[in-house]
Design an enzyme around this catalytic site. Structure first.
Site, PDB file in Angstrom:
ATOM      1  N   ASP A   1      -6.916  -6.349   3.524  1.00 11.54           N
ATOM      2  CA  ASP A   1      -6.253  -5.053   3.658  1.00 11.54           C
ATOM      3  C   ASP A   1      -6.388  -4.532   5.085  1.00 11.54           C
ATOM      4  OD1 ASP A   1      -5.294  -2.475   3.289  1.00 11.54           O
ATOM      5  OD2 ASP A   1      -6.872  -1.858   1.895  1.00 11.54           O
TER       6      ASP A   1
ATOM      7  N   MET B   1     -12.024   4.856  -1.273  1.00  8.29           N
ATOM      8  CA  MET B   1     -12.752   5.066  -0.013  1.00  8.29           C
ATOM      9  C   MET B   1     -13.415   6.428  -0.134  1.00  8.29           C
ATOM     10  SD  MET B   1      -9.781   3.579   2.439  1.00  8.29           S
ATOM     11  CE  MET B   1      -8.613   3.565   1.093  1.00  8.29           C
TER      12      MET B   1
ATOM     13  N   HIS C   1      -8.026   1.488  -4.579  1.00  5.71           N
ATOM     14  CA  HIS C   1      -9.026   1.217  -3.534  1.00  5.71           C
ATOM     15  C   HIS C   1      -9.712   2.531  -3.202  1.00  5.71           C
ATOM     16  CE1 HIS C   1      -9.515   0.121   1.064  1.00  5.71           C
ATOM     17  NE2 HIS C   1     -10.680   0.318   0.471  1.00  5.71           N
TER      18      HIS C   1
ATOM     19  N   SER D   1       0.857  -1.189   0.000  1.00  5.41           N
ATOM     20  CA  SER D   1       0.000   0.000   0.000  1.00  5.41           C
ATOM     21  C   SER D   1       0.892   1.238   0.000  1.00  5.41           C
ATOM     22  CB  SER D   1      -0.901   0.015   1.227  1.00  5.41           C
ATOM     23  OG  SER D   1      -1.454   1.314   1.348  1.00  5.41           O
TER      24      SER D   1
ATOM     25  N   ASP E   1      -4.527   3.844  -2.184  1.00  6.51           N
ATOM     26  CA  ASP E   1      -5.681   4.172  -1.330  1.00  6.51           C
ATOM     27  C   ASP E   1      -6.153   5.592  -1.586  1.00  6.51           C
ATOM     28  OD1 ASP E   1      -6.004   1.807   0.421  1.00  6.51           O
ATOM     29  OD2 ASP E   1      -3.908   2.243   0.867  1.00  6.51           O
TER      30      ASP E   1
ATOM     31  N   MET F   1      -8.745   8.396  -0.503  1.00 12.09           N
ATOM     32  CA  MET F   1      -9.640   8.774   0.608  1.00 12.09           C
ATOM     33  C   MET F   1     -10.111  10.210   0.406  1.00 12.09           C
ATOM     34  SD  MET F   1      -7.408   7.326   3.746  1.00 12.09           S
ATOM     35  CE  MET F   1      -6.656   5.704   3.717  1.00 12.09           C
TER      36      MET F   1
END
Ligand code: DX5
Ligand code: ZN
Length: 216
Positions: A175, A66, A64, A7, A33, A35
């Site tokens: 994860d 979010m 990913h 990550s 990631d 976000m």
């Protein structure tokens, strides 16, 4: 074959190229990631960073999301170079199936993600459609949290349902709080893609940490 997905949230952003090269050499997938400060109480990075990593990456990018309204952004992440895109079921609910189709129509593998407090059965109706499933073993939002042990049963349950549906080729990704110390039990539970942030980038020897997980 187990795949290790460092990550990049835990990478050294001042020397990002060095960490990208480390993944290129020793790992299998770049886990990125995204976000938004709304779906999760944290903000990470966006398109410029993903595009920069894509320029140097020789392994696939796994984005990913979010974020709320993932459907607004999947096309841009696909253009930025993502080969896998996952979004949270909790952020999409009954729109999830349509978003899976949207991601796949862009030629990208579509994954559904659930946080630790979402019953796994909630995503069972989507399992005939998805290309992969991401089980969060911490609450999404921050790196460096402790692995929630109940996640093992959740991986097992999703793996069993995928197998029951004849979808043995659909991998379960995990994860949060994953490292050499718990990789063996995680793999035994049926996870095939291990995301690891701190245990790779905060390790004195990232290569060894990756190899230890792969061979756990
Ligand atoms: C958390 C992110 C994770 C995180 C994992 O919301 O989805 O990918 O970077 O970090 P570690 O491995 O440190 O728990
Ligand atoms: Zn993640």
């Amino acid at each position: 074959m187990v795949k290790i997905a460092p990550s990049m949230l835990s990478a050294d952003f001042l020397h990002l190229e060095k960490d990208v090269e480390m993944v290129n050499e020793y790992a299998d997938i770049f886990h990125l990631d995204i976000m938004d400060g709304t779906f999760v109480p944290n903000i990470s990075f966006g398109f410029p960073v993903v595009e920069a990593i894509a320029k140097a990456a020789r392994k696939p990018l796994d984005v990913h999301l979010m974020i709320v309204h993932p459907e607004k952004y999947v096309e841009r992440f696909a253009k930025a170079g993502a080969q896998y895109i996952s979004f949270h079921y909790e952020a999409a609910l009954e729109e999830s199936e349509a978003i899976i189709g949207q991601i796949q129509s862009l030629g990208v593998k579509a994954g559904i993600v659930i946080n630790p407090d979402c019953p796994v059965e909630a995503i069972f109706p989507l399992l005939p459609k998805v290309d992969f499933v991401l089980i969060m073993s911490v609450f999404a939002g921050f790196g460096g949290q402790k692995f929630i042990p109940e996640s093992l049963d959740r991986v097992w349950a999703v793996r069993a349902e995928l197998d029951r549906l004849g979808r043995k080729d659909v991998p379960v990704e995990i994860d949060g709080g994953v490292g050499p110390g718990n990789a063996a039990e995680i793999i035994r539970a049926g996870a095939e893609i291990l995301v690891a942030g701190s245990s790779v980038f905060k390790s004195a020897n990232p290569k060894e940490a990756i190899e230890a997980m792969r061979n756990a």
